[in-house]
Motif scaffolding. Structure first.
Motif, PDB file in Angstrom:
ATOM      1  N   LYS A 514       0.857  -1.191   0.000  1.00  0.00           N
ATOM      2  CA  LYS A 514       0.000   0.000   0.000  1.00  0.00           C
ATOM      3  C   LYS A 514       0.890   1.236   0.000  1.00  0.00           C
ATOM      4  O   LYS A 514       2.007   1.215   0.506  1.00  0.00           O
ATOM      5  CB  LYS A 514      -0.949   0.023   1.194  1.00  0.00           C
ATOM      6  CG  LYS A 514      -0.314   0.260   2.557  1.00  0.00           C
ATOM      7  CD  LYS A 514      -1.387   0.362   3.635  1.00  0.00           C
ATOM      8  CE  LYS A 514      -0.743   0.567   5.013  1.00  0.00           C
ATOM      9  NZ  LYS A 514      -1.763   0.693   6.082  1.00  0.00           N
ATOM     10  N   GLY A 515       0.373   2.310  -0.566  1.00  0.00           N
ATOM     11  CA  GLY A 515       1.147   3.545  -0.641  1.00  0.00           C
ATOM     12  C   GLY A 515       0.923   4.229  -1.963  1.00  0.00           C
ATOM     13  O   GLY A 515      -0.219   4.423  -2.393  1.00  0.00           O
ATOM     14  N   LYS A 516       1.994   4.541  -2.645  1.00  0.00           N
ATOM     15  CA  LYS A 516       1.895   5.199  -3.941  1.00  0.00           C
ATOM     16  C   LYS A 516       3.234   5.086  -4.658  1.00  0.00           C
ATOM     17  O   LYS A 516       4.240   4.687  -4.068  1.00  0.00           O
ATOM     18  CB  LYS A 516       1.511   6.668  -3.776  1.00  0.00           C
ATOM     19  CG  LYS A 516       2.454   7.469  -2.884  1.00  0.00           C
ATOM     20  CD  LYS A 516       1.957   8.891  -2.676  1.00  0.00           C
ATOM     21  CE  LYS A 516       2.876   9.665  -1.725  1.00  0.00           C
ATOM     22  NZ  LYS A 516       2.415  11.057  -1.527  1.00  0.00           N
ATOM     23  N   GLY A 517       3.230   5.439  -5.940  1.00  0.00           N
ATOM     24  CA  GLY A 517       4.474   5.462  -6.697  1.00  0.00           C
ATOM     25  C   GLY A 517       4.692   4.225  -7.533  1.00  0.00           C
ATOM     26  O   GLY A 517       3.759   3.511  -7.906  1.00  0.00           O
ATOM     27  N   GLU A 539       3.214  -0.682 -10.694  1.00  0.00           N
ATOM     28  CA  GLU A 539       2.452   0.495 -10.285  1.00  0.00           C
ATOM     29  C   GLU A 539       1.821   0.228  -8.920  1.00  0.00           C
ATOM     30  O   GLU A 539       1.122  -0.778  -8.743  1.00  0.00           O
ATOM     31  CB  GLU A 539       1.371   0.797 -11.321  1.00  0.00           C
ATOM     32  CG  GLU A 539       0.618   2.082 -11.067  1.00  0.00           C
ATOM     33  CD  GLU A 539      -0.354   2.388 -12.194  1.00  0.00           C
ATOM     34  OE1 GLU A 539      -1.123   3.357 -12.055  1.00  0.00           O
ATOM     35  OE2 GLU A 539      -0.348   1.661 -13.220  1.00  0.00           O
ATOM     36  N   PRO A 541      -0.919   1.275  -6.438  1.00  0.00           N
ATOM     37  CA  PRO A 541      -2.134   2.086  -6.370  1.00  0.00           C
ATOM     38  C   PRO A 541      -2.124   2.986  -5.137  1.00  0.00           C
ATOM     39  O   PRO A 541      -1.784   2.540  -4.036  1.00  0.00           O
ATOM     40  CB  PRO A 541      -3.250   1.045  -6.286  1.00  0.00           C
ATOM     41  CG  PRO A 541      -2.658  -0.212  -6.833  1.00  0.00           C
ATOM     42  CD  PRO A 541      -1.201  -0.163  -6.452  1.00  0.00           C
ATOM     43  N   GLU A 542      -2.481   4.247  -5.319  1.00  0.00           N
ATOM     44  CA  GLU A 542      -2.487   5.193  -4.204  1.00  0.00           C
ATOM     45  C   GLU A 542      -3.749   4.975  -3.375  1.00  0.00           C
ATOM     46  O   GLU A 542      -4.844   5.413  -3.733  1.00  0.00           O
ATOM     47  CB  GLU A 542      -2.414   6.627  -4.710  1.00  0.00           C
ATOM     48  CG  GLU A 542      -2.203   7.638  -3.598  1.00  0.00           C
ATOM     49  CD  GLU A 542      -1.841   9.018  -4.112  1.00  0.00           C
ATOM     50  OE1 GLU A 542      -1.808   9.955  -3.290  1.00  0.00           O
ATOM     51  OE2 GLU A 542      -1.571   9.144  -5.321  1.00  0.00           O
ATOM     52  N   THR A 543      -3.582   4.262  -2.259  1.00  0.00           N
ATOM     53  CA  THR A 543      -4.705   3.912  -1.402  1.00  0.00           C
ATOM     54  C   THR A 543      -4.213   3.715   0.019  1.00  0.00           C
ATOM     55  O   THR A 543      -3.030   3.435   0.241  1.00  0.00           O
ATOM     56  CB  THR A 543      -5.395   2.625  -1.896  1.00  0.00           C
ATOM     57  OG1 THR A 543      -6.389   2.225  -0.943  1.00  0.00           O
ATOM     58  CG2 THR A 543      -4.400   1.491  -2.060  1.00  0.00           C
ATOM     59  N   ASP A 544      -5.131   3.866   0.954  1.00  0.00           N
ATOM     60  CA  ASP A 544      -4.781   3.637   2.357  1.00  0.00           C
ATOM     61  C   ASP A 544      -4.866   2.166   2.730  1.00  0.00           C
ATOM     62  O   ASP A 544      -4.470   1.784   3.828  1.00  0.00           O
ATOM     63  CB  ASP A 544      -5.725   4.441   3.270  1.00  0.00           C
ATOM     64  CG  ASP A 544      -5.526   5.939   3.149  1.00  0.00           C
ATOM     65  OD1 ASP A 544      -4.404   6.347   2.810  1.00  0.00           O
ATOM     66  OD2 ASP A 544      -6.484   6.687   3.395  1.00  0.00           O
ATOM     67  N   ASP A 569       8.434   6.102  -4.005  1.00  0.00           N
ATOM     68  CA  ASP A 569       7.757   6.910  -2.996  1.00  0.00           C
ATOM     69  C   ASP A 569       7.583   6.079  -1.732  1.00  0.00           C
ATOM     70  O   ASP A 569       7.919   4.889  -1.696  1.00  0.00           O
ATOM     71  CB  ASP A 569       6.399   7.406  -3.512  1.00  0.00           C
ATOM     72  CG  ASP A 569       6.052   8.799  -2.983  1.00  0.00           C
ATOM     73  OD1 ASP A 569       6.327   9.063  -1.795  1.00  0.00           O
ATOM     74  OD2 ASP A 569       5.521   9.616  -3.761  1.00  0.00           O
ATOM     75  N   CYS A 571       5.862   3.850   1.084  1.00  0.00           N
ATOM     76  CA  CYS A 571       4.830   2.816   1.025  1.00  0.00           C
ATOM     77  C   CYS A 571       5.097   1.777   2.107  1.00  0.00           C
ATOM     78  O   CYS A 571       6.124   1.803   2.785  1.00  0.00           O
ATOM     79  CB  CYS A 571       4.779   2.151  -0.347  1.00  0.00           C
ATOM     80  SG  CYS A 571       6.253   1.215  -0.761  1.00  0.00           S
TER      81      CYS A 571
END
Length: 579
Positions: A514-517, A539, A541-544, A569, A571
């Motif tokens: 989880k995270g982003k980037g 990839e 996914p930008e999510t909590d 980024d 994560c």
């Protein structure tokens, strides 16, 4: 003549296939090396069967390796289709990743195996083998208190025990800094948890794990678990050993436990130390006692051990039928065993009497790479028929102090220690520890004793090297469970693994994250060629919430390689696997 149409389904374990006129050639592999080329000219019926890393071609009607002459009419190669979770193309993900500045340096040098961890500290190591893994338990040296203030030698703030484990002694899984003492810990009566020792015993048909720890210098506590890495429970709600324990009231420091389970199943606990108000040459402050069958009680009165120039750090091993008690000598000048060295004594019985033998390990601070001297704390552990010396140095602290980021924060006096390991020569026939000098221990460390398997579910917090990575430890509130994840703290953070064995290859990669980037996977820390070293871009996914990501590989890895995960980024990286 009957013609044959053949359909080949390629998988991660299939050989390379070459189409030739009227034939097919198969290159089969074993242990990552090509073993033979099979030119196959028509079969009535063929099947591919994987066995011990090879592909066996056989005729269902007539048995193994029975080939018939004829002509193959056509051949179709079918590649498995992997549904990618990437929404962007590889080129787009590459472009996004290249916007990130990756810091390819690390405080633990690439290729070195000491210290064991490059992302955190850990001192006073103790080793336990269980089910083919070596578990190491450590005092949780750390830099900041709960309010974010830098701790300069803050022993009083240590209430956790750090645990790591490995099958190969190079790639270590971080099981987290586990809450043992204080209001958040299992043993709420204890102020601190230092210098752990661990053992397991089968009780009523189930393996139970016991973690003994020092409550500062005031006593020995014990917590229990169903696993080697917690969560832990306090079975007695008080200290197992205290100043009120018979023959322990005059021991200055009731700490530094060691535990031995003998061949007959009876267990023994060793502890104590200190010279306050004692004769430095013969303080007489070590103790040993039999443990009850439940491992959380004692039998009888603790017995005095009298190691010459004792300071601290109990150790116990049974070697060649003899009981070897080891310890750290104190800071009073003496020629034998010397200052702050590890020495040992020998006995025919677990409770002594013990006879002094001599020193067998220098202070590791005398090694040129170790980051300076200080207290000496050890454990001798046997794993896979070899003996190893566990000890701590200040090498990670020294490396961090050389960086601009930490040079003005970490002081020279900060007690931030890192667990290291070196092989120890032991003469089992004579029950002797051979001398291990400071010049013989190296930053290169021990050799990797087996390759790393990428096809199983691997924890994200498993690493040999890393940069800008920490770990997060969580205990489930309603369901008793422990969750550890690797936290990528800064853009450009990375994780490296040593000697990952891809055997005949892989087609895809999956992970829980989880995270982003963007996650870049490569077989070199600094890829110089897009095609030759990079396996995939993933990839995130930008999510909590955690997401399962799956991608096909851009390049099929084979053989044994170093493996690197670079993150563009921040994560949380839970687990991963290749297929």
């Amino acid at each position: 003549m009957k013609k044959l149409n053949i359909v080949l389904l390629l998988s991660a374990f299939m050989p390379y296939v070459y189409a030739q006129q009227n034939s097919i050639s198969f290159v089969t592999w074993k242990d990552g090396n090509p073993t033979s080329v099979h030119a196959v000219n028509s079969l009535d019926s063929i099947t591919f069967q994987k066995s011990d890393g090879t592909i066996t071609l056989w005729n269902m009607a007539e048995g193994n390796d029975t080939l018939k002459t004829g002509v193959i009419d056509s051949m179709t190669i079918v590649t498995p289709q992997i549904t990618s979770t990437n929404r962007l193309s590889d080129d787009e993900l590459k472009s996004l990743f290249l916007q990130t500045k990756v810091d390819n340096t690390s405080y633990k040098k690439l290729g070195n195996h000491n210290p064991l961890m490059g992302h955190k500290f850990g001192a006073d190591p103790y080793g336990m083998e269980y089910n083919g893994r070596l578990y190491i338990y450590m005092t949780d040296d750390h830099m900041f208190d709960s309010n974010g203030n830098f701790i300069d030698g803050g022993y009083s703030d240590i209430r956790n025990i750090s645990i790591i484990s490995s099958e190969d002694l190079v790639n270590w899984t971080d099981h987290g800094a586990q809450h043992i003492a204080g209001s958040s810990g299992a043993a709420k009566w204890a102020n601190n948890s230092w210098a752990p020792a661990a053992a397991y015993k089968n009780i009523d048909g189930k393996d139970r794990f016991f973690l003994y720890f020092a409550d500062n210098g005031g006593g020995i506590g014990v917590v229990t678990s169903d696993t080697p890495y917690g969560p832990w429970k306090d079975p007695i709600g008080r200290a197992l050993i205290s100043k009120g324990t018979p023959n322990c009231g005059d021991v200055p420091w009731l700490f530094d436990p060691a535990v031995l389970i003998d061949d007959d199943g009876i267990a023994y606990l060793y502890f104590g130390g200190g010279t306050d108000g004692k004769d430095a040459a013969d303080p007489g402050t070590a103790r040993c006692v039999q443990l009850g069958e439940d491992m959380i009680s004692i039998v009888g009165t603790p017995v005095q051990i009298r190691p010459p120039y004792l300071f601290e750090d109990s150790g116990i091993n049974k070697v060649g039928g003899k009981y070897l008690y080891s310890y750290c000598s104190n800071w009073t000048y003496n020629s034998n065993p010397g200052v702050a060295r590890i020495a040992y004594m020998k006995s025919d019985n677990p409770l002594g009497p013990f006879t002094y033998v001599g020193a067998f390990f220098d202070n590791p601070g005398d090694a040129s790479w170790a980051g300076g001297g200080g207290n000496n704390h050890h454990a001798v552990v046997k794993f896979k028929d070899r003996y190893y010396m566990l000890y701590h140095t200040r090498v990670l602290k020294a490396a961090m102090r050389r960086s601009p980021e930490w040079s003005s924060i970490i002081t020279d006096n900060a007690e931030l220690r890192s667990t290291c390991m070196s092989e120890l020569s032991v003469d089992e026939n004579r029950s002797v520890f051979n001398y291990l000098s400071a010049s013989a221990i190296t930053e290169a460390g021990v050799e990797q004793i087996k390759t790393f398997d990428p096809y199983v579910k691997n924890e994200g917090e498993t690493m040999a090297w890393c940069k800008d990575v920490s770990t997060s430890y969580t205990v489930g509130k309603y369901i008793v469970r422990v969750t550890i994840t690797a936290e990528i703290d800064k853009p450009g953070g990375w994780i490296g693994l040593s000697n990952v064995d891809f055997k005949n290859g892989a087609n895809g990669f999956t992970a829980r994250i989880k995270g982003k980037g963007v996650l870049r996977i490569s077989t070199k820390k600094t890829p110089t060629s897009f095609l030759s070293t990079i396996l995939a871009y993933v990839e995130i996914p930008e999510t909590d919430n955690y997401t399962i990501v799956t991608v096909p590989l851009m390049k099929m890895p084979t053989g044994t390689v170093q493996l690197f995960f670079h993150f563009s980024d921040t994560c949380s990286f839970d687990w991963w696997s290749f297929f």
